[in-house]
Motif scaffolding. Structure first.
Motif, short mmCIF file in Angstrom:
data_model
loop_
_atom_site.label_atom_id
_atom_site.label_comp_id
_atom_site.label_asym_id
_atom_site.label_seq_id
_atom_site.Cartn_x
_atom_site.Cartn_y
_atom_site.Cartn_z
N ASN A 26 10.12 5.74 15.24
CA ASN A 26 8.94 6.43 16.16
C ASN A 26 10.32 7.54 16.29
N SER A 44 15.69 2.67 10.39
CA SER A 44 14.56 1.36 10.51
C SER A 44 13.23 1.84 11.33
N MET A 46 11.62 0.78 13.20
CA MET A 46 11.81 -0.37 14.23
C MET A 46 12.39 0.20 15.09
N THR A 48 14.27 3.81 17.66
CA THR A 48 13.72 5.33 18.57
C THR A 48 14.50 5.34 19.00
N PRO A 63 16.54 -1.97 13.45
CA PRO A 63 15.48 -1.90 14.64
C PRO A 63 16.12 -3.06 15.36
#
Length: 108
Positions: A26, A44, A46, A48, A63
């Motif tokens: 992300n 990760s 997950m 951002t 994450p």
């Protein structure tokens, strides 16, 4: 390999492009700034990253972490670990974040 609590991650990527395409991070661009991630670090899928974020060598970002450098740079030093759910952001052009080497950043 990095093994933590029976989760093993291969950190021996040969190309930054392969790393990004395999994990589909992300990553968001704010203006002309783009997050920079060293190929031997793990972020990760997950987590951002937004804006002018620099991830140096051997960094691990777990994450749920959100790193938002929309106003000023965020630089994370070598061998640093950012634990699950940590959120960091810059509020103004004078408020950059520079995390040193060998740091552990937990959520409290």
């Amino acid at each position: 390999f990095l093994c933590v609590l029976s989760i093993c991650v291969d950190l021996s990527f040969t190309s930054h492009d392969i790393f990004l395409s395999v994990f589909r991070l992300n990553i968001h661009h704010e203006g002309h700034e783009e997050p920079q991630i060293k190929p031997n670090s793990y972020v990760s899928p997950m987590a951002t990253l937004i804006g002018d974020v620099t991830i140096n060598d051997n960094v691990v970002i777990w994450p749920g972490s959100i790193i938002r450098a929309e106003n000023s740079p965020i630089i994370i030093g070598e061998y640093t670990t950012i634990f699950d759910g940590v959120m960091m952001f810059t509020r103004s052009q004078k408020s950059s974040i520079n995390i040193g080497k060998y740091c552990i950043i937990p959520i409290i």
